[in-house]
Design an enzyme around this catalytic site. Structure first.
Site, short mmCIF file in Angstrom:
data_model
loop_
_atom_site.label_atom_id
_atom_site.label_comp_id
_atom_site.label_asym_id
_atom_site.label_seq_id
_atom_site.Cartn_x
_atom_site.Cartn_y
_atom_site.Cartn_z
N GLN A 293 -3.60 -5.50 39.50
CA GLN A 293 -2.45 -6.01 39.81
C GLN A 293 -2.60 -7.62 39.54
O GLN A 293 -1.44 -8.14 39.47
CB GLN A 293 -2.10 -6.12 41.18
CG GLN A 293 -1.60 -4.53 41.76
CD GLN A 293 -1.01 -4.36 43.05
OE1 GLN A 293 -2.08 -5.07 44.02
NE2 GLN A 293 -0.10 -3.82 43.21
N ASP B 65 2.33 -8.57 11.16
CA ASP B 65 3.91 -9.34 10.84
C ASP B 65 4.59 -8.57 11.67
O ASP B 65 5.74 -9.15 12.14
CB ASP B 65 4.03 -9.60 9.85
CG ASP B 65 3.07 -10.67 8.88
OD1 ASP B 65 2.25 -11.20 9.45
OD2 ASP B 65 3.37 -10.73 7.78
N SER C 189 0.31 -3.99 9.90
CA SER C 189 0.73 -5.14 9.54
C SER C 189 0.93 -5.92 11.12
O SER C 189 1.66 -5.27 11.72
CB SER C 189 1.96 -4.88 8.82
OG SER C 189 2.70 -6.08 8.97
N ARG D 52 -0.61 -32.96 17.75
CA ARG D 52 -1.67 -31.98 16.99
C ARG D 52 -0.92 -30.64 16.51
O ARG D 52 -0.20 -30.18 16.81
CB ARG D 52 -2.79 -31.71 18.15
CG ARG D 52 -3.16 -32.89 18.58
CD ARG D 52 -4.15 -33.73 17.73
NE ARG D 52 -4.42 -35.16 18.31
CZ ARG D 52 -5.47 -35.61 18.73
NH1 ARG D 52 -6.42 -34.93 19.09
NH2 ARG D 52 -5.29 -36.85 19.27
N SER E 234 0.87 -1.40 0.09
CA SER E 234 -0.12 -0.20 -0.04
C SER E 234 1.03 1.11 0.13
O SER E 234 0.71 2.30 -0.56
CB SER E 234 -0.78 0.08 1.23
OG SER E 234 -1.72 -1.07 1.24
P1 ADP Z 1 0.05 -4.43 1.88
O1 ADP Z 1 -0.18 -3.04 1.83
O2 ADP Z 1 -0.62 -4.97 3.20
O3 ADP Z 1 1.42 -4.95 1.76
P2 ADP Z 1 -0.72 -5.52 -0.81
O4 ADP Z 1 0.78 -5.50 -1.28
O5 ADP Z 1 -1.72 -6.32 -1.24
O6 ADP Z 1 -1.02 -5.31 0.67
O7 ADP Z 1 -1.37 -3.82 -1.30
C1 ADP Z 1 -2.42 -3.39 -0.95
C2 ADP Z 1 -2.97 -2.47 -2.35
O8 ADP Z 1 -2.23 -1.54 -2.10
C3 ADP Z 1 -2.99 -3.13 -3.57
O9 ADP Z 1 -4.06 -3.94 -3.59
C4 ADP Z 1 -3.14 -1.97 -4.31
O10 ADP Z 1 -4.25 -1.45 -4.46
C5 ADP Z 1 -1.87 -0.84 -3.62
N1 ADP Z 1 -0.61 -1.17 -4.30
C6 ADP Z 1 0.42 -2.28 -3.72
N2 ADP Z 1 1.27 -2.29 -4.57
C7 ADP Z 1 1.11 -1.23 -5.26
C8 ADP Z 1 2.07 -0.70 -6.59
N3 ADP Z 1 3.29 -1.08 -6.73
N4 ADP Z 1 1.59 0.22 -7.28
C9 ADP Z 1 0.11 0.92 -7.07
N5 ADP Z 1 -0.61 0.29 -6.23
C10 ADP Z 1 -0.18 -0.76 -5.36
#
Ligand code: ADP
Length: 743
Positions: free
Chosen positions: A659, A161, A159, A287, A116
């Protein structure tokens, strides 16, 4: 459509969430909306990530103060998130630019992952070209474009992560860890009942943070993470570790696996494969639990609420104050502070880590994750297998004693002290029942297995007493220390523990037994100790308070009600301020600021007007010692007296449950890291044959030590709190999100 090119038009900020959802995104959106309004800007929520910007219409909506009411404690993102394919194309971005331009929006705050943020940066760079194209094709007029020549942006990382290089934590990671630890604690009890093994798969395609942190905080046996693919034959090593644990009497074994874990050839290690290996080689019923989306769910932790609120506040400041020519920034938390780092550098560094892993350069991958990640790896390996090496310090005897009030995480600290101490070649001694116990010589040697199962429980297995030893106790304490041949002392606790350690340090000329290194480790829900931004237990207490506030608020949801909630903290306002910030309080009363009758009168006036205009709920948080005269009861009565029947008032004193919680992941990790540093300091002193004493702290993400002799310079002994308190800088953040201008 606003076609007003005038520079006088209000500043308009757009906010969106994109990519994977994360808990805390709502807190950030709320803070962006409210801070923007507080600073006189207009704010637009863009729905369904970048797609809302492309679709326009209802996809972009002006938000007012109340549009973000009640979302702070909700998981997910109320404005929706989406993976917009169209935004990856220039055509899509052209539509987005037109929709923003038509509404006069030229500042954007985006909360998302590295994808994003990459898209955001591209959009910003293309903005002048997109605008020129819109003018050339006659879609917008040149006057409008002239008023919005540049797009100013700020990125926040959502995120779970925790994978952004350059910051300590990303929005959602702390809550995800809460969900994982809830699962581990639950699994431990069932696994122990049946003597079973469990393989737990957690999220983290390229980043092992969640797996590693969970394995340490949950006291697990083995961990597999992407940054450190195991060497050939790892299956033997894993089985040997599990076997050794069983031989020592462990009833359950848990292996934690990050979803992106691979071997050194890059082949994915599946949880099913790990299960098969354990079943086959150890003949154990095994498991698999794959946590999946549970990790993204549920109510956000206190941290993800207050930190995301702070980030949202700073993001608005960034888009309002940054020069259009300045490099775009991503805003994140480093230590307990906010940093603004170049956006594309952070994104590139983050995206480089998977490449480093693929190319087999694991040490560079680890380095990119930062020193605290490497520290976690080392700590896990020390905590999970007893080392057989012989340290030069072998034979030295280190005693652990708890003192002061109870703090969740004390058991984690004691467990880590025993295991790391044993691993480093010491005899570890547990003092039962604090300094009162030490005076009676209540000291037992603790081995590796004696602290089994001490990770998930609140309380203090060793027992503690609040009292600081009196002068007349010192002789007996010194005799007991001689009898047990104590070479070094670790005092884990709050204000009284620090006072006791300081007393022993200053009395060492009179008592030879005190001429040993002493290290104090901060454990107090009040978070009022010197030399540290956080003390063990304070995050747990904060989470207890936030849950209590959530429930209190829900109890008033069907009526119009005013709550005054009282927190602990003695003279230190940390718990009150942070609980108020994370709980969405309108007013917070602290001893640090005092409570003036004039301010209370103004608050009552404000409140009455606010309920007349339709408010349904009001929350004030008061620190227990905010004021001698204006007690919680008094404030409640004052508010009630002015209500005219428009609302009723309830006071709620949260009390000792603060606590008593089970330690949060963050407190468990902090305890482990601090104790590791404390042992390191004791080790240095013992090797050097010196008797300097220290106290441990967290400062700017590092665990550091400060000399005990200077302790009093840093505290107000009358108020029992440090002279400098970092969290007071959050005061303006509280005001920006709680006090609607002109309301
Ligand atoms: P995250 O932001 O969690 O890493 P994504 O990589 O799926 O998730 O990106 C989310 C959204 O951001 C994509 O679906 C798109 O709309 C936009 N996006 C990601 N990479 C690009 C890029 N290189 N150019 C333009 N838009 C992008």
């Amino acid at each position: 459509m606003t076609n007003d090119p005038s520079l006088e038009s209000p500043i308009r900020i757009g906010v969106l969430t994109s990519g994977g959802d994360a808990q805390g995104m709502n807190a950030a959106v709320r803070a962006v909306v409210r801070t923007a309004i507080s600073r006189g800007a207009e704010v637009y929520a863009i729905f369904e990530g970048y797609q809302g910007m492309i679709d326009g219409g209802e996809g972009i909506r002006r938000f007012e103060w109340d549009d973000v009411a009640g979302i702070l404690g909700r998981g997910g993102t109320v404005i929706g998130t989406f993976r917009s394919k169209e935004f990856r194309t220039r055509e899509g971005r052209l539509k987005a630019a037109r929709n923003l331009l038509e509404r006069g929006i030229d500042r954007l705050v985006v909360i998302g992952g590295d994808g994003s943020l990459t898209g955001l940066d591209t959009f910003r760079q293309e903005w002048p070209g997109l605008l020129a194209e819109l003018v050339a094709s006659g879609q917008v007029d040149a006057g409008l474009v002239a008023a919005h020549e540049r797009l100013i942006i700020a990125g926040l990382v959502g995120s779970i992560d925790n994978d952004l290089v350059g910051v300590d934590s990303t929005i959602g990671a702390d809550t995800a860890l809460h969900r994982i630890l809830e699962a581990i604690d639950a699994i431990s009890s069932t696994a122990a009942s049946h003597q079973r093994s469990f393989v737990l798969e957690v999220m983290g395609r390229h980043c092992g943070y969640l797996a590693l942190a969970a394995a340490i905080a949950g006291g697990c046996d083995y961990v597999l993470i992407p940054e450190l693919p195991p060497t050939e034959g790892w299956e033997d090593e894993m089985c040997a570790t599990l076997r050794a644990g069983r031989a020592r009497g462990r009833r359950d074994s848990i292996v934690v696996l990050a979803e992106g874990a691979t071997d050194q050839q890059g082949n994915r290690i599946s949880s099913d494969y790990v299960r098969g290996v354990i079943e086959e080689r150890l003949g154990e019923d095994t498991r698999v639990t794959i946590l999946g989306h549970v990790q993204r769910g549920g109510t956000p932790s206190a941290y993800d609420r207050w930190a995301s609120t702070w980030l949202g506040y700073e993001a608005v400041d960034e888009v309002l104050t940054a020069s259009p020519d300045a490099e775009a920034k991503v805003i994140g938390i480093l230590g307990n502070g906010v940093v603004r780092i170049p956006l594309m550098r952070a994104v590139k560094d983050t995206q480089r880590v998977p490449e480093l892993i693929r190319s087999g350069d694991y040490s560079a991958a680890m380095q990119a994750r930062g020193p605290s990640f490497t520290e976690l790896v080392t700590t896990f390996s020390e905590l999970s297998h007893p080392a057989s090496f012989t340290a030069p310090a072998e034979g030295k005897r280190i005693a652990i004693v708890h003192a002061g009030g109870l703090a969740p995480g004390m058991n984690n600290a004691a467990r880590a002290a025993v295991r790391l101490g044993v691993s480093r070649g010491y005899h570890m001694l547990g003092v039962m029942n604090g300094f009162a116990g030490l005076r009676k010589g209540n000291v037992t040697e603790l081995g590796w297995d004696d602290v089994e199962g001490w990770t998930g429980t609140g309380g203090a297995e060793l027992g503690l007493r609040r009292a600081v030893p009196a002068m007349e106790d010192l002789y007996k304490i010194s005799r007991a220390m001689e009898d047990h041949a104590i070479d070094g002392l670790m005092v884990i606790g709050g204000w009284n523990a620090y006072q006791a350690a300081y007393l022993m340090h200053t009395e060492r000329d009179r008592y030879p037994a005190f001429q040993i290194p002493i290290v104090a480790v901060p454990a107090s829900i009040d978070n009022n100790l010197p030399g540290t931004e956080l003390s063990i237990g304070s995050d747990t207490a904060l989470n207890v308070n936030v849950s209590a506030i959530d429930m209190v608020k829900m109890s008033g949801a069907a009526t119009t009600r005013c709550f005054v909630v009282e927190t602990m903290g003695r003279y230190c306002g940390f718990l009150a301020l942070m609980s108020g910030l994370a709980g969405g309080a309108e007013r917070i009363y602290l001893n640090e600021e005092g409570v003036a009758l004039g301010d209370l009168a103004a608050d009552v006036e404000w409140l009455r007007g606010s309920f007349e205009k339709g408010r349904r709920l009001f929350l004030a948080v008061r620190n227990e010692k905010a004021s001698e005269s204006y007690t919680t009861e008094f404030i409640g009565q004052l508010l009630e007296g002015a209500s005219n029947g428009d609302y009723d008032v309830r006071t709620s004193i949260i009390g000792h449950i603060q606590q008593g919680g089970e330690p949060t992941p963050s407190d468990r990790l902090l305890a482990t890291r601090m104790v590791s540093r404390a042992l390191g300091q004791l080790d240095e002193e013992l090797r050097a044959g010196s008797d300097n004493s220290w106290y441990v702290g967290l400062q700017q993400a590092q665990i550091v030590t400060s000399p005990m002799g200077h302790m009093l310079d840093h505290v107000s002994t009358r108020r029992r709190r440090p002279k400098q308190q970092w969290w007071m800088q959050l005061r303006p953040v509280v005001r920006a999100v709680a006090e609607e201008p002109g309301a």
